[in-house]
Design a protein around this motif. Structure first.
Motif, short mmCIF file in Angstrom:
data_model
loop_
_atom_site.label_atom_id
_atom_site.label_comp_id
_atom_site.label_asym_id
_atom_site.label_seq_id
_atom_site.Cartn_x
_atom_site.Cartn_y
_atom_site.Cartn_z
N SER A 183 -37.26 15.14 -23.42
CA SER A 183 -35.84 14.69 -22.92
C SER A 183 -35.00 15.67 -22.95
O SER A 183 -34.01 15.90 -22.03
CB SER A 183 -35.97 13.62 -23.69
N ALA A 236 -29.10 3.91 -16.44
CA ALA A 236 -29.93 4.30 -17.49
C ALA A 236 -30.11 3.06 -18.55
O ALA A 236 -31.01 2.69 -19.12
CB ALA A 236 -29.59 5.63 -17.94
N TRP A 237 -29.04 2.61 -18.98
CA TRP A 237 -29.12 1.54 -19.85
C TRP A 237 -29.73 0.30 -19.26
O TRP A 237 -30.54 -0.30 -20.03
CB TRP A 237 -27.66 1.14 -20.30
N ARG A 244 -28.01 8.34 -21.87
CA ARG A 244 -28.95 8.37 -20.95
C ARG A 244 -29.93 7.36 -21.33
O ARG A 244 -30.67 6.80 -20.31
CB ARG A 244 -29.62 9.69 -20.60
N THR A 245 -29.92 7.00 -22.57
CA THR A 245 -31.17 5.91 -23.08
C THR A 245 -30.27 4.74 -23.44
O THR A 245 -31.06 3.99 -24.09
CB THR A 245 -31.94 6.58 -24.41
N THR A 279 -24.51 6.56 -13.69
CA THR A 279 -25.66 6.89 -14.01
C THR A 279 -26.14 6.39 -15.53
O THR A 279 -27.16 5.95 -15.67
CB THR A 279 -26.02 8.44 -13.87
N ALA A 280 -25.07 6.45 -16.36
CA ALA A 280 -25.33 5.86 -17.55
C ALA A 280 -25.58 4.24 -17.67
O ALA A 280 -26.34 3.86 -18.35
CB ALA A 280 -23.82 6.29 -18.65
N LEU A 283 -32.14 0.11 -17.02
CA LEU A 283 -33.55 0.40 -16.88
C LEU A 283 -34.18 0.06 -18.40
O LEU A 283 -35.29 -0.44 -18.41
CB LEU A 283 -33.88 1.87 -16.61
N VAL A 284 -33.42 0.71 -19.45
CA VAL A 284 -34.14 0.49 -20.87
C VAL A 284 -34.01 -0.98 -21.17
O VAL A 284 -34.99 -1.58 -21.76
CB VAL A 284 -33.45 1.59 -21.83
#
Length: 195
Positions: free
Chosen positions: A6, A143-144, A28-29, A139-140, A146-147
């Motif tokens: 990562s 990403a959040w 990103r996570t 994008t943040a 998707l998690v």
């Protein structure tokens, strides 16, 4: 998750220093994987030792920037294009229920119900969190999202697995593979798990 891979992937966008990498990783996570800055720097030292990053100077405040090497770029490409292999790791819940199923003095349906209630509460919390969030606008946010969705699917799968496990245990009891512990108030040999 590979912290090493990562960090390399984040460095593929340009040089960065440790605290910056930690912040980018958290962003990103979705902050769901707490990363200690000490872990970032020890990982960067190993990446430098392995020839995957180089120190590329420092900023005005003396923070060392790291840059991806050609080997590091190749490592990122390999990581991104290689499927994740799910390893047969120890699943504490599966082990707990497997052991409980072999203990004649345990009422496993109580254990399953306790876990199901906990998992459903977690699922409801995740669902509220997802519903309260606006549509991804960065994008943040993406990403959040998707998690959180991954966690939702995992919780849903756990509930389905618990339902399946309860049916399998009930069938095993009917077939005499495992004994059904007595559950009468007068019987003190059965370990009833309070609800």
């Amino acid at each position: 998750m590979s912290v090493r891979s990562s960090l390399l992937a984040i460095l593929s966008e340009g040089p960065a220093y440790g605290y910056q990498l930690r912040g980018d990783f958290d962003l990103r996570t979705g902050g769901t994987w707490p990363l200690n800055v000490g872990q970032v720097y020890s990982t960067l030292e190993r990446l430098e030792r392995d020839g995957l990053v180089d120190r590329s100077g420092s900023d005005d405040e003396g923070r060392v920037r790291y840059t991806l090497t050609a080997g590091g770029s190749a490592e990122v490409r390999s990581w991104l294009t290689t499927p994740v292999q799910r390893q047969a790791t120890r699943d504490e819940l599966a082990m707990k229920l497997a052991i409980a199923a072999t203990l004649p003095s345990v009422v496993i349906s109580d254990i399953i119900q306790i876990q199901r209630s906990s998992t459903l509460a977690h699922l409801q919390s995740l669902t509220r969190t997802k519903a309260d969030a606006a549509a991804p606008s960065s994008t943040a946010d993406l990403a959040w999202s998707l998690v959180v969705e991954s966690m939702l699917f995992q919780a849903e799968a756990e509930v389905r697995w618990l339902d399946h496990t309860e049916a399998v245990i009930a069938k095993a009891v009917r077939q005499g593979l495992v004994g059904a512990p007595a559950s009468t108030a007068a019987d003190t040999t059965a370990t009833r798990v309070p609800r």
